[in-house]
Design a protein around this motif. Structure first.
Motif, PDB file in Angstrom:
ATOM      1  N   GLU A   1      11.943  12.554 -10.258  1.00  0.00           N
ATOM      2  CA  GLU A   1      12.340  11.998 -11.548  1.00  0.00           C
ATOM      3  C   GLU A   1      12.392  10.479 -11.526  1.00  0.00           C
ATOM      4  O   GLU A   1      12.008   9.807 -12.487  1.00  0.00           O
ATOM      5  CB  GLU A   1      13.706  12.571 -11.934  1.00  0.00           C
ATOM      6  N   ASN A   2      12.884   9.900 -10.421  1.00  0.00           N
ATOM      7  CA  ASN A   2      13.001   8.448 -10.335  1.00  0.00           C
ATOM      8  C   ASN A   2      11.643   7.813 -10.103  1.00  0.00           C
ATOM      9  O   ASN A   2      10.857   8.282  -9.280  1.00  0.00           O
ATOM     10  CB  ASN A   2      13.962   8.060  -9.202  1.00  0.00           C
ATOM     11  N   ALA A   3      11.370   6.751 -10.829  1.00  0.00           N
ATOM     12  CA  ALA A   3      10.093   6.043 -10.691  1.00  0.00           C
ATOM     13  C   ALA A   3      10.204   4.974  -9.603  1.00  0.00           C
ATOM     14  O   ALA A   3      11.234   4.319  -9.454  1.00  0.00           O
ATOM     15  CB  ALA A   3       9.704   5.400 -12.019  1.00  0.00           C
ATOM     16  N   ILE A   4       9.133   4.814  -8.844  1.00  0.00           N
ATOM     17  CA  ILE A   4       9.063   3.766  -7.820  1.00  0.00           C
ATOM     18  C   ILE A   4       8.328   2.591  -8.438  1.00  0.00           C
ATOM     19  O   ILE A   4       7.119   2.651  -8.670  1.00  0.00           O
ATOM     20  CB  ILE A   4       8.349   4.273  -6.555  1.00  0.00           C
ATOM     21  N   MET A   5       9.046   1.524  -8.713  1.00  0.00           N
ATOM     22  CA  MET A   5       8.517   0.384  -9.446  1.00  0.00           C
ATOM     23  C   MET A   5       7.894  -0.647  -8.506  1.00  0.00           C
ATOM     24  O   MET A   5       8.301  -0.778  -7.350  1.00  0.00           O
ATOM     25  CB  MET A   5       9.633  -0.280 -10.254  1.00  0.00           C
TER      26      MET A   5
ATOM     27  N   THR B   1       4.260   5.560  -5.480  1.00  0.00           N
ATOM     28  CA  THR B   1       4.323   5.536  -6.945  1.00  0.00           C
ATOM     29  C   THR B   1       3.348   6.541  -7.541  1.00  0.00           C
ATOM     30  O   THR B   1       3.682   7.273  -8.477  1.00  0.00           O
ATOM     31  CB  THR B   1       3.992   4.127  -7.461  1.00  0.00           C
ATOM     32  N   ARG B   2       2.129   6.586  -6.981  1.00  0.00           N
ATOM     33  CA  ARG B   2       1.115   7.525  -7.462  1.00  0.00           C
ATOM     34  C   ARG B   2       1.536   8.971  -7.187  1.00  0.00           C
ATOM     35  O   ARG B   2       1.382   9.845  -8.051  1.00  0.00           O
ATOM     36  CB  ARG B   2      -0.214   7.216  -6.772  1.00  0.00           C
ATOM     37  N   TRP B   3       2.054   9.218  -6.004  1.00  0.00           N
ATOM     38  CA  TRP B   3       2.490  10.580  -5.661  1.00  0.00           C
ATOM     39  C   TRP B   3       3.603  11.058  -6.594  1.00  0.00           C
ATOM     40  O   TRP B   3       3.556  12.178  -7.104  1.00  0.00           O
ATOM     41  CB  TRP B   3       2.977  10.611  -4.215  1.00  0.00           C
ATOM     42  N   PHE B   4       4.605  10.223  -6.796  1.00  0.00           N
ATOM     43  CA  PHE B   4       5.736  10.615  -7.639  1.00  0.00           C
ATOM     44  C   PHE B   4       5.271  10.889  -9.063  1.00  0.00           C
ATOM     45  O   PHE B   4       5.705  11.862  -9.697  1.00  0.00           O
ATOM     46  CB  PHE B   4       6.803   9.516  -7.616  1.00  0.00           C
ATOM     47  N   SER B   5       4.387  10.030  -9.580  1.00  0.00           N
ATOM     48  CA  SER B   5       3.912  10.210 -10.950  1.00  0.00           C
ATOM     49  C   SER B   5       3.108  11.498 -11.084  1.00  0.00           C
ATOM     50  O   SER B   5       3.301  12.267 -12.041  1.00  0.00           O
ATOM     51  CB  SER B   5       3.054   9.008 -11.346  1.00  0.00           C
TER      52      SER B   5
ATOM     53  N   GLU C   1       0.828  -1.206   0.000  1.00  0.00           N
ATOM     54  CA  GLU C   1       0.000   0.000   0.000  1.00  0.00           C
ATOM     55  C   GLU C   1       0.863   1.256   0.000  1.00  0.00           C
ATOM     56  O   GLU C   1       0.577   2.222  -0.714  1.00  0.00           O
ATOM     57  CB  GLU C   1      -0.914  -0.014   1.230  1.00  0.00           C
ATOM     58  N   ILE C   2       1.916   1.237   0.801  1.00  0.00           N
ATOM     59  CA  ILE C   2       2.831   2.389   0.855  1.00  0.00           C
ATOM     60  C   ILE C   2       3.526   2.562  -0.487  1.00  0.00           C
ATOM     61  O   ILE C   2       3.650   3.679  -1.001  1.00  0.00           O
ATOM     62  CB  ILE C   2       3.854   2.209   1.985  1.00  0.00           C
TER      63      ILE C   2
END
Length: 280
Positions: free
Chosen positions: A208-212, A101-105, A95-96
């Motif tokens: 810039e970095n994506a959380i996969m 991931t949603r926040w960064f995007s 969940e975290i």
């Protein structure tokens, strides 16, 4: 601290002075306000001294606080993840991860949509200061220093060191009204005087970095599979287990507070203003 002052000391007038002291840029302004607090409420003054002025005041903070006064990031995360606190640990971590991931995007996309050199919030702050800067009088002192006056107040801005005697620019890293007036006088853009951290490029770079997501087809290392992970030994607390955190007295009072009544104008029957302030 805001909650503690209102609950323990029951004084909104005192808190207005505490807020003024916390946001003061100059030491003389802080000390004047702090002396007023001591004269009005010695117990509150003692509490604020014990709280350490380096932790809650802008003028005594040892580092660069910029224009932000924030709470612990753990408090914010605890609030936003309250719905998942009872999940199993693996599901909680997922969940975290999904939330981050949603926040960064979203923030990365929003940064790309900005049409200004600085972020929207900073542009709005500076625009408000531009209107006041137009009322100031500017006079040269030397090649790098300019004096800016308004009525009885006089401040000196150093164009080379980017420092002003009002200390707002020094601490916020954003041009104060005196700096903007001096910049206009010397044909220097207020954007060039702002700290690079306030530029939209820095916002984009931060996300810039994506959380996969986790790679499900990737095999788990052998030393992890063979490792035995025993559950913790819980200690049963008396009473029924609580599913939510204990709320403070101020939070409970704010939830019970009734919304402010909307007045209707007698001229146009619109809400939000009265007959005296009606434009019709």
């Amino acid at each position: 601290m805001y909650k503690n002052i209102l609950v323990r000391f029951k004084g909104r007038a005192e808190f207005a002075l505490v807020k003024k002291a916390a946001n003061a840029f100059r030491l003389i302004d802080f000390q004047t306000t702090f002396d007023q607090i001591e004269a009005m409420n010695p117990a509150l003054h003692e509490y604020l001294v014990r709280a350490d002025v380096r932790m809650w005041t802008r003028v005594h903070f040892p580092g660069d606080r910029y224009n932000l006064l924030t709470s612990n990031i753990a408090e914010s995360m605890n609030k936003v993840m309250s719905h998942a606190r009872s999940f199993p640990i693996v599901q909680l971590l997922e969940e975290i991860r999904s939330m981050m991931t949603r926040w960064f995007s979203d923030r990365r996309t929003d940064a790309l949509k900005m049409t200004t050199d600085l972020t929207r919030g900073v542009e709005k702050i500076l625009q408000g200061r531009v209107d006041y800067a137009k009322l100031l009088t500017v006079q040269d002192i030397d090649a790098h220093q300019v004096q800016v006056t308004s009525g009885t107040s006089l401040h000196v801005f150093n164009l080379k060191d980017k420092k002003c005697t009002c200390r707002r620019f020094n601490l916020e890293k954003l041009p104060c009204a005196h700096a903007i007036a001096a910049g206009e006088f010397r044909n220097i853009s207020r954007i060039s005087m702002s700290h690079p951290y306030y530029r939209k490029h820095y916002v984009y770079t931060s996300y810039e970095n994506a959380i996969m997501p986790r790679e499900l087809d990737k095999s788990v290392p052998g030393h992890v599979i063979t490792k035995v992970c025993r559950p913790p030994i819980p200690k049963q607390q008396p009473g029924r287990p609580k599913n939510s955190r204990i709320k403070s007295a101020l939070e409970i009072a704010m939830e019970k507070k009734k919304p402010r009544k909307q007045y209707t104008c007698g001229n146009c029957n619109q809400v939000g203003h009265n007959r005296k302030t009606c434009t019709l």
